[in-house]
Design a protein around this motif. Sequence first.
Motif, PDB file in Angstrom:
ATOM      1  N   UNK A 104       1.155  -1.771 -56.914  1.00 23.21           N
ATOM      2  CA  UNK A 104       1.246  -0.782 -55.673  1.00 23.21           C
ATOM      3  C   UNK A 104       1.707   0.908 -55.623  1.00 23.21           C
ATOM      4  N   UNK A 105       2.674   0.475 -55.933  1.00 23.35           N
ATOM      5  CA  UNK A 105       2.907   2.353 -56.714  1.00 23.35           C
ATOM      6  C   UNK A 105       1.863   3.243 -57.547  1.00 23.35           C
ATOM      7  N   UNK A 106       1.316   2.506 -59.147  1.00 26.37           N
ATOM      8  CA  UNK A 106       0.933   3.437 -59.599  1.00 26.37           C
ATOM      9  C   UNK A 106      -0.832   3.637 -58.706  1.00 26.37           C
ATOM     10  N   UNK A 107      -1.441   2.183 -57.847  1.00 29.20           N
ATOM     11  CA  UNK A 107      -2.118   2.854 -56.769  1.00 29.20           C
ATOM     12  C   UNK A 107      -1.899   4.421 -56.558  1.00 29.20           C
ATOM     13  N   UNK A 160      -4.068  -7.494 -63.651  1.00 28.29           N
ATOM     14  CA  UNK A 160      -3.032  -6.720 -62.615  1.00 28.29           C
ATOM     15  C   UNK A 160      -2.415  -5.815 -64.047  1.00 28.29           C
ATOM     16  N   UNK A 161      -1.760  -6.240 -65.434  1.00 25.49           N
ATOM     17  CA  UNK A 161      -1.865  -5.684 -65.967  1.00 25.49           C
ATOM     18  C   UNK A 161      -2.445  -4.898 -66.816  1.00 25.49           C
ATOM     19  N   UNK A 162      -3.844  -5.189 -66.437  1.00 28.18           N
ATOM     20  CA  UNK A 162      -4.767  -3.952 -66.566  1.00 28.18           C
ATOM     21  C   UNK A 162      -5.299  -2.379 -65.840  1.00 28.18           C
ATOM     22  N   UNK A 163      -5.308  -3.219 -64.682  1.00 33.43           N
ATOM     23  CA  UNK A 163      -5.360  -2.164 -63.749  1.00 33.43           C
ATOM     24  C   UNK A 163      -4.151  -1.480 -63.626  1.00 33.43           C
ATOM     25  N   UNK A 164      -3.059  -1.508 -63.595  1.00 40.05           N
ATOM     26  CA  UNK A 164      -1.777  -0.690 -64.068  1.00 40.05           C
ATOM     27  C   UNK A 164      -2.013   0.376 -64.714  1.00 40.05           C
ATOM     28  N   UNK A 223     -12.425  -0.729 -63.963  1.00 41.08           N
ATOM     29  CA  UNK A 223     -11.510   0.064 -63.081  1.00 41.08           C
ATOM     30  C   UNK A 223     -12.213   0.135 -61.344  1.00 41.08           C
ATOM     31  N   UNK A 224     -12.813   0.605 -61.330  1.00 47.51           N
ATOM     32  CA  UNK A 224     -13.781   0.419 -59.767  1.00 47.51           C
ATOM     33  C   UNK A 224     -14.337  -0.888 -59.522  1.00 47.51           C
ATOM     34  N   UNK A 225     -14.629  -1.374 -60.131  1.00 43.58           N
ATOM     35  CA  UNK A 225     -14.709  -3.245 -60.349  1.00 43.58           C
ATOM     36  C   UNK A 225     -13.202  -4.078 -59.705  1.00 43.58           C
ATOM     37  N   UNK A 262      -4.548   3.250 -64.142  1.00 44.24           N
ATOM     38  CA  UNK A 262      -4.484   3.567 -63.212  1.00 44.24           C
ATOM     39  C   UNK A 262      -3.661   5.046 -64.037  1.00 44.24           C
ATOM     40  N   UNK A 263      -2.285   4.084 -64.851  1.00 41.94           N
ATOM     41  CA  UNK A 263      -1.092   5.322 -65.727  1.00 41.94           C
ATOM     42  C   UNK A 263      -1.978   6.033 -66.482  1.00 41.94           C
ATOM     43  N   UNK A 264      -3.103   6.006 -66.582  1.00 39.82           N
ATOM     44  CA  UNK A 264      -3.699   6.353 -67.834  1.00 39.82           C
ATOM     45  C   UNK A 264      -5.084   7.829 -67.548  1.00 39.82           C
ATOM     46  N   UNK A 265      -5.578   6.953 -65.562  1.00 35.29           N
ATOM     47  CA  UNK A 265      -5.656   7.762 -65.087  1.00 35.29           C
ATOM     48  C   UNK A 265      -5.392   9.153 -64.289  1.00 35.29           C
ATOM     49  N   UNK A 266      -4.226   8.092 -64.070  1.00 39.12           N
ATOM     50  CA  UNK A 266      -2.725   9.720 -63.189  1.00 39.12           C
ATOM     51  C   UNK A 266      -2.572  10.619 -64.521  1.00 39.12           C
TER      52      UNK A 266
END
Lengths: 169, 169
Positions: free
Chosen positions: B38-41, A152-156, B155-157, A159-163
Amino acid sequence: MKSTGPRSDTVSTTGDFVSTAGAEPAQGYTLLLDDQLCFALYAASRAVTARYRPLLEELGLTYPQYLVMLVLWEQDSISVRDLGAALQLESSTLSPLLKRLEAGGLLRRERRTDDERSVAIRLTESGAQLKERARTVPMDIGDAMGLTPEQHTTTKQLLRTLTANVSQV
Amino acid sequence: MKSTGPRSDTVSTTGDFVSTAGAEPAQGYTLLLDDQLCFALYAASRAVTARYRPLLEELGLTYPQYLVMLVLWEQDSISVRDLGAALQLESSTLSPLLKRLEAGGLLRRERRTDDERSVAIRLTESGAQLKERARTVPMDIGDAMGLTPEQHTTTKQLLRTLTANVSQV
DNA sequence: CCCGATTAAGTCGTACACAACTAATTCATG
DNA sequence: CATGAATTAGTTGTGTACGACTTAATCGGG
């Protein structure tokens, strides 16, 4: 299927497909849908929104409306401008959305006296009360996502880096 | 802003929860916008789409239209149903979108003879040719995302896992 | 073979999303 | 302190998204 495990194999730049040297734009950039991170992102975002829908329907909210309410539950009064900055949405998206929330009795919009260009969004009593009923929503969704706390933390974070990168001018 | 807040940085992962028992829904589930994956996404998805916009505008495509074209460049003929399965979109979304692509001369829709309920989507010459001009798009976006190959794969995974979990009935 | 269930594509209504623009207000600089 | 630039919110037009529904065609059990 599932050639190897999740991660670990770093896209196999290990040269197990060497051919097609000429026309291909080098290193793994293809036009295959399943290769696209962008599609995984797009699909995930819609899937999560869909998962929210029945929960939020009970509260009489859509997903973007829920995001607005999250901001207002943190901060009782905010301008349309700052709300747009927080959610990264244009006024052309927010104005009608806020109008609907106002019609639903959850908030009020009042022109500021010190700067009449600005409009202050403020929760009504009803809007403030809705917070209690929304308390369990993040947990419900968190459960449905089924990621470990680390994932969960990694994904967040990713995604922030990506954004941040992608938003660069 | 950044008014300290209760437990500002959730990023511990190192296994030290303080578990505020009682009213709080336990372990880090808050109603704070910045806590929400969810918001990051949602923000990431829109930011990526926005980054695509100028590139795709040159091709005369919107982002969802581009996704449809990706599928068709892989597979010259496909039913609306299978397209919907691939992109996870309803026919009520696809039908008008396909009509616009047809109007733009990129594809044709023809009723199948063996099953007249079904409609086959097929590229026109013009639609097939557009593939060449789109070749560099994934790389351009990939660069803009600025993730390492490992981060990209991870990320994709993670997004796929998330989507699969969240889509569970 | 027939008729109710299922399936495929599409329409309609509602709600985002955003670019391009407008109107009103405030700022800033000469 | 006047006026052009900048800022704020909102409108308009186009294109997704999706639920609920419709229409037409096919399927399947009796």
